[in-house]
Design an enzyme around this catalytic site. Structure first.
Site, PDB file in Angstrom:
ATOM      1  N   CYS A  85     -38.764  80.434  76.235  1.00 34.43           N
ATOM      2  CA  CYS A  85     -39.895  80.476  77.165  1.00 34.43           C
ATOM      3  C   CYS A  85     -39.465  80.011  78.552  1.00 34.43           C
ATOM      4  O   CYS A  85     -38.888  78.939  78.705  1.00 34.43           O
ATOM      5  CB  CYS A  85     -41.006  79.580  76.645  1.00 34.43           C
ATOM      6  SG  CYS A  85     -42.351  79.413  77.804  1.00 34.43           S
ATOM      7  N   TYR A 105     -63.022  66.010  53.773  1.00 40.25           N
ATOM      8  CA  TYR A 105     -62.673  66.464  55.133  1.00 40.25           C
ATOM      9  C   TYR A 105     -62.449  67.977  55.078  1.00 40.25           C
ATOM     10  O   TYR A 105     -61.402  68.484  55.466  1.00 40.25           O
ATOM     11  CB  TYR A 105     -61.406  65.769  55.658  1.00 40.25           C
ATOM     12  CG  TYR A 105     -61.398  64.265  55.508  1.00 40.25           C
ATOM     13  CD1 TYR A 105     -61.900  63.458  56.517  1.00 40.25           C
ATOM     14  CD2 TYR A 105     -60.881  63.658  54.359  1.00 40.25           C
ATOM     15  CE1 TYR A 105     -61.887  62.071  56.378  1.00 40.25           C
ATOM     16  CE2 TYR A 105     -60.871  62.285  54.219  1.00 40.25           C
ATOM     17  CZ  TYR A 105     -61.366  61.498  55.238  1.00 40.25           C
ATOM     18  OH  TYR A 105     -61.355  60.139  55.099  1.00 40.25           O
ATOM     19  N   CYS A 148     -45.236  73.222  74.336  1.00 35.69           N
ATOM     20  CA  CYS A 148     -44.197  72.981  73.323  1.00 35.69           C
ATOM     21  C   CYS A 148     -43.339  71.797  73.760  1.00 35.69           C
ATOM     22  O   CYS A 148     -43.141  71.599  74.952  1.00 35.69           O
ATOM     23  CB  CYS A 148     -43.267  74.185  73.215  1.00 35.69           C
ATOM     24  SG  CYS A 148     -44.050  75.675  72.638  1.00 35.69           S
ATOM     25  N   CYS A 156     -44.264  73.322  81.205  1.00 35.37           N
ATOM     26  CA  CYS A 156     -45.481  73.428  80.392  1.00 35.37           C
ATOM     27  C   CYS A 156     -45.531  72.342  79.323  1.00 35.37           C
ATOM     28  O   CYS A 156     -44.520  71.990  78.737  1.00 35.37           O
ATOM     29  CB  CYS A 156     -45.499  74.805  79.730  1.00 35.37           C
ATOM     30  SG  CYS A 156     -46.873  75.061  78.631  1.00 35.37           S
ATOM     31  N   CYS A 190     -47.253  83.527  76.739  1.00 34.47           N
ATOM     32  CA  CYS A 190     -46.918  82.342  75.938  1.00 34.47           C
ATOM     33  C   CYS A 190     -46.330  82.864  74.639  1.00 34.47           C
ATOM     34  O   CYS A 190     -46.988  83.635  73.923  1.00 34.47           O
ATOM     35  CB  CYS A 190     -48.163  81.506  75.663  1.00 34.47           C
ATOM     36  SG  CYS A 190     -47.829  80.215  74.455  1.00 34.47           S
ATOM     37  N   GLU A 219     -67.759  67.067  54.621  1.00 28.04           N
ATOM     38  CA  GLU A 219     -67.286  67.218  56.009  1.00 28.04           C
ATOM     39  C   GLU A 219     -68.366  66.657  56.937  1.00 28.04           C
ATOM     40  O   GLU A 219     -69.556  66.832  56.694  1.00 28.04           O
ATOM     41  CB  GLU A 219     -67.046  68.716  56.269  1.00 28.04           C
ATOM     42  CG  GLU A 219     -67.031  69.173  57.686  1.00 28.04           C
ATOM     43  CD  GLU A 219     -65.878  68.625  58.524  1.00 28.04           C
ATOM     44  OE1 GLU A 219     -64.728  68.612  58.057  1.00 28.04           O
ATOM     45  OE2 GLU A 219     -66.165  68.196  59.659  1.00 28.04           O
ATOM     46  N   ASP A 225     -57.828  65.774  53.274  1.00 36.70           N
ATOM     47  CA  ASP A 225     -57.179  66.383  54.446  1.00 36.70           C
ATOM     48  C   ASP A 225     -57.786  65.761  55.704  1.00 36.70           C
ATOM     49  O   ASP A 225     -58.464  66.441  56.490  1.00 36.70           O
ATOM     50  CB  ASP A 225     -57.387  67.909  54.417  1.00 36.70           C
ATOM     51  CG  ASP A 225     -56.633  68.622  55.529  1.00 36.70           C
ATOM     52  OD1 ASP A 225     -55.865  67.967  56.265  1.00 36.70           O
ATOM     53  OD2 ASP A 225     -56.823  69.845  55.676  1.00 36.70           O
ATOM     54  N   CYS A 266     -51.677  65.494  58.726  1.00 42.93           N
ATOM     55  CA  CYS A 266     -50.995  65.957  59.949  1.00 42.93           C
ATOM     56  C   CYS A 266     -50.328  64.785  60.669  1.00 42.93           C
ATOM     57  O   CYS A 266     -49.822  64.959  61.766  1.00 42.93           O
ATOM     58  CB  CYS A 266     -51.981  66.664  60.871  1.00 42.93           C
ATOM     59  SG  CYS A 266     -53.432  65.691  61.238  1.00 42.93           S
TER      60      CYS A 266
HETATM   61  C1  LIG Z   1     -57.470  68.129  59.485  1.00 42.99           C
HETATM   62  S1  LIG Z   1     -59.084  68.791  59.489  1.00 42.99           S
HETATM   63  C2  LIG Z   1     -59.109  69.537  57.913  1.00 42.99           C
HETATM   64  C3  LIG Z   1     -59.971  70.740  57.801  1.00 42.99           C
HETATM   65  C4  LIG Z   1     -59.832  71.605  56.553  1.00 42.99           C
HETATM   66  N1  LIG Z   1     -59.417  70.908  55.386  1.00 42.99           N
HETATM   67  C5  LIG Z   1     -58.943  72.809  56.808  1.00 42.99           C
HETATM   68  O1  LIG Z   1     -57.885  72.936  56.194  1.00 42.99           O
HETATM   69  O2  LIG Z   1     -59.306  73.657  57.642  1.00 42.99           O
HETATM   70  C6  LIG Z   1     -60.025  67.314  59.294  1.00 42.99           C
HETATM   71  C7  LIG Z   1     -61.518  67.521  59.183  1.00 42.99           C
HETATM   72  O3  LIG Z   1     -62.131  66.243  58.928  1.00 42.99           O
HETATM   73  C8  LIG Z   1     -63.393  66.184  59.570  1.00 42.99           C
HETATM   74  N2  LIG Z   1     -63.744  64.742  59.642  1.00 42.99           N
HETATM   75  C9  LIG Z   1     -63.364  63.833  60.544  1.00 42.99           C
HETATM   76  N3  LIG Z   1     -63.795  62.600  60.181  1.00 42.99           N
HETATM   77  C10 LIG Z   1     -64.454  62.748  59.011  1.00 42.99           C
HETATM   78  C11 LIG Z   1     -65.104  61.838  58.124  1.00 42.99           C
HETATM   79  N4  LIG Z   1     -65.169  60.540  58.371  1.00 42.99           N
HETATM   80  N5  LIG Z   1     -65.662  62.334  56.993  1.00 42.99           N
HETATM   81  C12 LIG Z   1     -65.631  63.668  56.725  1.00 42.99           C
HETATM   82  N6  LIG Z   1     -65.029  64.580  57.537  1.00 42.99           N
HETATM   83  C13 LIG Z   1     -64.438  64.122  58.656  1.00 42.99           C
HETATM   84  C14 LIG Z   1     -63.132  66.908  60.872  1.00 42.99           C
HETATM   85  O4  LIG Z   1     -64.339  67.365  61.427  1.00 42.99           O
HETATM   86  C15 LIG Z   1     -62.211  68.055  60.416  1.00 42.99           C
HETATM   87  O5  LIG Z   1     -62.952  69.194  60.059  1.00 42.99           O
END
Ligand SMILES: C[S@@+](CC[C@H](N)C(=O)[O-])C[C@H]1O[C@@H](n2cnc3c(N)ncnc32)[C@H](O)[C@@H]1O
Length: 455
Positions: free
Chosen positions: A73, A312, A82, A79, A160, A333, A381, A408
């Site tokens: 790039c 989540y 990345c 930028c 990009c 969620e 997650d 993550c």
């Molecule tokens: C890393 S994302 C995972 C989304 C989903 N598992 C996916 O693969 O698309 C984390 C998610 O947790 C939600 N979140 C954040 N804090 C939370 C909480 N205390 N309880 C429940 N959900 C929550 C966020 O809105 C987001 O959608």
């Protein structure tokens, strides 16, 4: 051995920091230098001196590292999109594996489980299905692109190389429309001007594309020009105006107006259709998402008679992915819109054994458990900060036979894994997946199982 501001010293780069900066050693003193990679030897001039570390800039590279690569790039140096495109891709993957391993050992105190090699992409370019580009005016010309690192100055991009190709095409058309019709861009200080961002979402399988023009009010001058020009791009199936009058960094407001086409585009992961609307969250690397979810499914090791909690859950993508192999899935969620999308997606796919609950996982799970709703398998997650201890305590009390943790952020993952390991769980497998090539981020999926002596 320390240094002073203005000193020029010879250093070796030993590691990469979280923003892609080179971590250099001068004797045992740490100096951070941008634009260098592990293995480089260089002369650096000290620009900032603190008690325990310093920042420096490159004076001269004395020896180039073997893992260096010329970034594809042209905007890489300026930028902020990345961070490590100047490192060979196979070395990026090794760096990510080590990052996970080091957090698991240092923070999690877990040394007896192998961290598998990071699963990378065969073609780690043009993988992003979503781009969010700020718009500004400079010398009466529209600038659209990404911010320079640590600033709100725009790097005006024609291309990009990590975005889907259609996104680049749309970006240039939008720039032309703005310049030809002298439409104003939003000014963060005066809060005047119309255009704030253009957001482009593309479905991986169909290439159907949604273009969202974010404006500072309801008025969008030359609206017909946007409609007519973008209609000429066959992939653009949806044009939305999003109104965001708020101060600050939030990109999208709550109000959307469909200028043409549908108010959603459709994509699929592993044969399950998902409606992607302007505000809904969807993983940005669809090719690797399927890999990540397949690993999640593999580690969950479902036989078909289990109740699964997907905590989540976002728009329910993991829940729906697992539902075909489970008796019942509960998705939890905190964002209400995501749960509405999850319910719609379940219906669209004819999945009737998934139930979705709005609320914080740390509040809803104790409530479900108090009502005797319990899980055999729990999938977590969470966002970067990881899970609250009260949620971990409830899960441990519930005693599921399997836990699958998708993360993550290696440091919070390691912290939460340590807690599970101290409370009767054993780690079976740790698999990093590269969801974001050329960035320092890494996703990890971990399978844990309950030690049989428990309860
Ligand atoms: C890393 S994302 C995972 C989304 C989903 N598992 C996916 O693969 O698309 C984390 C998610 O947790 C939600 N979140 C954040 N804090 C939370 C909480 N205390 N309880 C429940 N959900 C929550 C966020 O809105 C987001 O959608």
């Amino acid at each position: 051995m320390s240094v002073e501001k203005g000193d020029v010293v010879k250093v070796n780069v030993v590691d990469i920091g979280s923003k892609g900066e080179g971590i250099c050693k001068y004797k045992d003193f740490t100096i951070f230098v941008d634009g260098v990679v592990p293995g480089d030897v260089l002369e650096t001039e000290i620009t900032i001196k603190k008690k325990n570390y310093a920042n420096g800039k490159v004076v001269k590279i004395l020896k180039e590292s073997d893992i260096r690569e010329t970034p594809k790039c042209e905007y890489f140096d300026s930028c902020g999109g990345c961070q490590i495109q100047n490192i060979k891709y196979e070395e990026q993957l090794k760096y990510k594996t080590n990052k996970v391993k080091s957090a698991i050992e240092r923070i999690g105190k877990i040394t007896d489980v192998e961290v598998y090699d990071t699963i990378g992409m065969e073609e780690p370019y043009h993988y992003r299905n979503k781009g969010q580009f700020p718009i500004k005016m400079k010398n009466n010309k529209a600038q659209i692109g990404f911010y320079k690192v640590g600033t709100h100055e725009i790097v005006d991009l024609n291309e990009c190389i990590i975005q889907d190709e259609i996104s680049n095409k749309v970006l240039n058309i939008v720039r032309e429309i703005i310049n030809e019709n002298r439409i104003s861009a939003y000014n963060e200080k005066s809060r005047k001007g119309v255009l704030r961002h253009v957001v482009i979402k593309t479905a991986y399988h169909t290439k159907d594309t949604m273009v969202i023009i974010v404006t500072n009010g309801r008025d969008l001058p030359h609206i017909g020009k946007f409609v007519n020009r973008l209609k000429e791009v066959p992939e653009v199936k949806s044009l939305i105006q999003n109104v965001n009058k708020q101060r600050g960094n939030k990109i999208l407001g709550l109000k959307n107006y469909t200028l043409y086409g549908d108010d959603y585009i459709l994509d699929d992961i592993g044969g399950i259709d998902f409606e992607i609307s302007p505000l809904s969250f969807f993983q940005v690397n669809p090719r690797q998402t399927e890999t990540l979810y397949n690993k999640t499914l593999e580690f969950a090791d479902l036989k078909g008679d289990e109740t699964v909690f997907d905590l989540y859950c976002g728009i329910g993508s993991i829940s729906l992915f697992l539902a075909k192999n489970a008796k019942k899935v509960y998705g939890v969620e905190v964002v209400a819109q995501s749960i509405r999308d999850a319910k719609r997606n379940a219906k669209r796919n004819g999945i009737f054994n998934a139930e979705f609950v709005v609320g914080k996982a740390e509040e809803m799970i104790p409530k479900l458990y108090a009502n005797d709703i319990t899980a055999d398998v729990v999938v977590l997650d969470p966002p970067r900060k990881g899970c609250e201890t009260r949620l971990l305590d409830t899960i441990i009390d519930m005693n599921p036979k399997k836990i699958v943790y998708v993360s993550c952020k290696p440091s919070t993952l390691a912290r939460d894994l340590k807690y599970f390991v101290e409370h009767n769980y054993e780690i079976q497998e740790i698999q990093p997946v590269d969801m974001f090539p050329h960035s320092t981020h890494v996703e990890t999926v971990v399978g844990l199982y309950r030690k049989e002596s428990a309860k």
